[in-house]
Design a protein around this motif. Structure first.
Motif, PDB file in Angstrom:
ATOM      1  N   CYS A 304       0.812  -0.992   0.019  1.00 43.72           N
ATOM      2  CA  CYS A 304      -0.012  -0.191  -0.079  1.00 43.72           C
ATOM      3  C   CYS A 304       0.837   1.136   0.159  1.00 43.72           C
ATOM      4  O   CYS A 304       1.999   1.356   0.651  1.00 43.72           O
ATOM      5  CB  CYS A 304      -0.925  -0.090   1.227  1.00 43.72           C
ATOM      6  N   ILE A 305       0.421   2.216  -0.888  1.00 45.88           N
ATOM      7  CA  ILE A 305       1.129   3.655  -0.846  1.00 45.88           C
ATOM      8  C   ILE A 305       0.517   4.551   0.038  1.00 45.88           C
ATOM      9  O   ILE A 305       0.591   6.037  -0.334  1.00 45.88           O
ATOM     10  CB  ILE A 305       1.501   3.912  -2.277  1.00 45.88           C
ATOM     11  N   CYS A 306      -0.416   4.021   0.735  1.00 45.81           N
ATOM     12  CA  CYS A 306      -1.147   5.263   1.801  1.00 45.81           C
ATOM     13  C   CYS A 306      -0.058   6.509   2.366  1.00 45.81           C
ATOM     14  O   CYS A 306      -0.495   7.507   2.146  1.00 45.81           O
ATOM     15  CB  CYS A 306      -1.845   4.841   2.844  1.00 45.81           C
ATOM     16  N   ILE A 309       0.846   8.750  -0.225  1.00 50.24           N
ATOM     17  CA  ILE A 309      -0.320   9.906  -0.402  1.00 50.24           C
ATOM     18  C   ILE A 309      -0.688  10.810   0.623  1.00 50.24           C
ATOM     19  O   ILE A 309      -0.820  11.995   0.543  1.00 50.24           O
ATOM     20  CB  ILE A 309      -1.666   8.679  -0.692  1.00 50.24           C
ATOM     21  N   CYS A 319      -1.970   4.927  -7.209  1.00 48.52           N
ATOM     22  CA  CYS A 319      -1.749   3.453  -6.598  1.00 48.52           C
ATOM     23  C   CYS A 319      -2.312   2.645  -7.822  1.00 48.52           C
ATOM     24  O   CYS A 319      -3.495   2.757  -8.189  1.00 48.52           O
ATOM     25  CB  CYS A 319      -2.748   3.323  -5.441  1.00 48.52           C
ATOM     26  N   ASP A 321      -3.131  -0.488  -7.273  1.00 49.18           N
ATOM     27  CA  ASP A 321      -4.330  -1.173  -7.129  1.00 49.18           C
ATOM     28  C   ASP A 321      -5.561  -0.434  -6.674  1.00 49.18           C
ATOM     29  O   ASP A 321      -6.753  -1.066  -6.414  1.00 49.18           O
ATOM     30  CB  ASP A 321      -3.800  -1.698  -5.641  1.00 49.18           C
ATOM     31  N   PHE A 322      -5.524   0.963  -7.010  1.00 48.33           N
ATOM     32  CA  PHE A 322      -6.707   1.610  -6.631  1.00 48.33           C
ATOM     33  C   PHE A 322      -8.070   1.334  -7.645  1.00 48.33           C
ATOM     34  O   PHE A 322      -7.919   1.435  -8.610  1.00 48.33           O
ATOM     35  CB  PHE A 322      -6.360   3.162  -6.716  1.00 48.33           C
ATOM     36  N   CYS A 326      -7.735  -2.994  -4.486  1.00 42.06           N
ATOM     37  CA  CYS A 326      -8.222  -2.280  -3.619  1.00 42.06           C
ATOM     38  C   CYS A 326      -9.593  -1.540  -3.723  1.00 42.06           C
ATOM     39  O   CYS A 326      -9.541  -0.612  -4.530  1.00 42.06           O
ATOM     40  CB  CYS A 326      -7.120  -1.255  -3.154  1.00 42.06           C
ATOM     41  N   ILE A 332      -7.296  -2.812   0.831  1.00 36.89           N
ATOM     42  CA  ILE A 332      -5.935  -3.442   1.343  1.00 36.89           C
ATOM     43  C   ILE A 332      -5.270  -2.565   2.126  1.00 36.89           C
ATOM     44  O   ILE A 332      -4.689  -3.021   3.252  1.00 36.89           O
ATOM     45  CB  ILE A 332      -5.069  -3.216  -0.055  1.00 36.89           C
ATOM     46  N   GLY A 333      -5.550  -1.250   2.038  1.00 35.02           N
ATOM     47  CA  GLY A 333      -4.810  -0.139   3.275  1.00 35.02           C
ATOM     48  C   GLY A 333      -5.879   0.497   4.001  1.00 35.02           C
ATOM     49  O   GLY A 333      -6.843   0.703   3.628  1.00 35.02           O
ATOM     50  N   CYS A 335      -6.258   3.636   4.149  1.00 32.10           N
ATOM     51  CA  CYS A 335      -6.869   4.974   3.651  1.00 32.10           C
ATOM     52  C   CYS A 335      -8.070   4.428   2.998  1.00 32.10           C
ATOM     53  O   CYS A 335      -8.831   5.298   2.441  1.00 32.10           O
ATOM     54  CB  CYS A 335      -5.892   5.555   2.540  1.00 32.10           C
ATOM     55  N   MET A 336      -8.188   3.228   2.444  1.00 26.26           N
ATOM     56  CA  MET A 336      -9.533   2.788   1.823  1.00 26.26           C
ATOM     57  C   MET A 336     -10.537   2.279   3.017  1.00 26.26           C
ATOM     58  O   MET A 336     -11.779   2.335   2.672  1.00 26.26           O
ATOM     59  CB  MET A 336      -9.441   1.488   0.959  1.00 26.26           C
ATOM     60  N   CYS A 343      -8.355   7.393  -0.014  1.00 26.99           N
ATOM     61  CA  CYS A 343      -8.614   6.660  -0.930  1.00 26.99           C
ATOM     62  C   CYS A 343     -10.311   6.207  -1.091  1.00 26.99           C
ATOM     63  O   CYS A 343     -10.851   6.143  -2.063  1.00 26.99           O
ATOM     64  CB  CYS A 343      -7.803   5.103  -0.816  1.00 26.99           C
TER      65      CYS A 343
HETATM   66  S1  SF4 Z   1      -5.596   2.011   0.291  1.00 20.09           S
HETATM   67 FE1  SF4 Z   1      -5.716   0.879  -1.300  1.00 20.09          FE
HETATM   68  S2  SF4 Z   1      -5.726   2.247  -3.145  1.00 20.09           S
HETATM   69 FE2  SF4 Z   1      -5.159   3.399  -1.489  1.00 20.09          FE
HETATM   70  S3  SF4 Z   1      -2.778   3.525  -1.351  1.00 20.09           S
HETATM   71 FE3  SF4 Z   1      -3.515   1.607  -0.386  1.00 20.09          FE
HETATM   72  S4  SF4 Z   1      -3.496   0.037  -1.949  1.00 20.09           S
HETATM   73 FE4  SF4 Z   1      -3.632   1.802  -2.859  1.00 20.09          FE
END
Ligand code: SF4
Length: 363
Positions: A304-306, A309, A319, A321-322, A326, A332-333, A335-336, A343
């Motif tokens: 995850c690149i939360c 961000i 991201c 995966d967005f 995800c 996944i992270g 922020c979602m 996210c």
């Molecule tokens: S929460 Fe999901 S969409 Fe947001 S950065 Fe993490 S992996 Fe990507």
């Protein structure tokens, strides 16, 4: 008061150079997406996200510690709704509740103390996840419990302090932020002086606003005018105002209960003096000491690149995966997962609502 349309027109008129504003707070980020403001602002006015989602910045190892304490015999964990679903390495408070652990959702720390009074045979644990504005309320409840001899209530100290973390992020020359859009939480009991120092050190325009469309636009307009005239200050356009007596009382309570230590932020790392722990005199009210459970200061790596961000270095569409691997249904992270997460806000207000997918920062 000018309408949102008039404010947008004025912004279109006066933004004559690239300006980059960090939207510190998750609630503001959600409002900006709900009102589709990013798409309607001048092209030169760029909004990036900040680290202002309390649940999102909790490292997975800390969630593991919350879960470990919640599984102890005779413990009732009391938590905000948002924290419930956030997974550590394997489990969340919600998943262990489904297996029989005693976990209750509450609105304020005072509710937790009331549960302690009603259940003298249990130990009531409150994971105190929040930013500095929540510290006075938590300190007040701990002092109240101590003064009334209530000893079956304790707190997992997890309060994060935004100013030192913003200071550290803003040191990154790649970020080149011109202004901070701040929520009226900072206006309350955290230090507006700290934001004034930040504004001066990093040559920033700062403005405090409420969460309606017009509040945010007036604040952006204020910052653009500050930037155009070379001013670096903190302006308060919020309707929430606290008296100096309230402010003094809150600071005193916080100082009686907490002190700042170096603390880890998920995806960001360890930041000097950016979190509160409980003073030795009140160690009975510190759940980590009571149950001898450590809050680890190392990160568990994931895809995850939360963190990137929340540091203003990307947006959810950056991201891979967005909206694919995800989603709200399969996050996944954090922020979602969190309603305050950037996210989740992007997902809800762009993909879900059928608007054109938002553009990445690095498109
Ligand atoms: S929460 Fe999901 S969409 Fe947001 S950065 Fe993490 S992996 Fe990507």
């Amino acid at each position: 008061m000018p309408s949102s349309q008039e404010l947008l027109l004025e912004l279109q008129h006066i933004v004559d150079r690239p300006i980059r504003v960090m939207v510190v707070c998750g609630t503001h980020n959600r409002a900006i997406l709900r009102y589709d403001l990013r798409e309607r602002l001048p092209r030169n006015l760029e909004l990036v996200a900040g680290p202002g989602c309390t649940v999102c910045v909790m490292p997975a190892g800390h969630i593991d510690a919350f879960v470990k304490i919640a599984k102890q015999p005779d413990v009732i964990t009391t938590t905000c709704e948002d924290l419930l679903q956030v997974r550590g390495t394997r489990e969340s408070l919600a998943s262990i509740r489904a297996q029989g652990a005693l976990v209750e959702v509450i609105s304020t720390p005072r509710d937790s103390l009331a549960i302690a009074e009603a259940n003298p045979d249990k130990i009531i644990v409150y994971p105190a996840v929040g930013f500095e504005a929540t510290a006075p309320g938590i300190a007040e409840v701990i002092l109240d419990a101590a003064s009334r001899g209530i000893d079956n209530f304790c707190v997992i100290p997890s309060i994060r302090l935004l100013p030192p973390t913003l200071d550290s992020l803003l040191d990154d020359p790649h970020l080149s932020i011109d202004g901070l859009l701040c929520s009226d939480h900072i206006n309350s009991l955290s230090d507006t002086e700290a934001y004034t120092t930040l504004a001066q050190k990093h040559h920033l325009a700062c403005c405090i606003a409420g969460f309606e469309q017009e509040d945010i636009l007036r604040c952006l307009l204020n910052m653009v005018k500050q930037i155009r005239s070379g001013v670096t200050q903190v302006d308060n356009l919020s309707a929430v105002v606290y008296s100096s007596e309230e402010y003094r009382k809150a600071k005193k309570m916080v100082a009686e209960v907490f002190f700042a230590v170096d603390t880890i932020w998920r995806g960001i790392g360890i930041i000097e003096e950016s979190g509160f722990v409980i003073r030795d005199e009140l160690s009975l009210y510190d759940a980590t000491r009571r149950f001898n459970v450590r809050l680890p200061d190392e990160e568990i790596q994931c895809q995850c690149i939360c963190g990137m961000i929340m540091s203003g270095l990307g947006l959810p569409p950056d991201c891979p995966d967005f909206g694919k691997a995800c989603t709200i249904e399969h996050p996944i992270g954090p922020c979602m997962l969190s309603v305050e997460g950037i996210c989740a806000s992007y997902y809800n207000y762009t993909l879900e609502h059928g608007r054109p997918a938002a553009q990445p920062l690095h498109g």
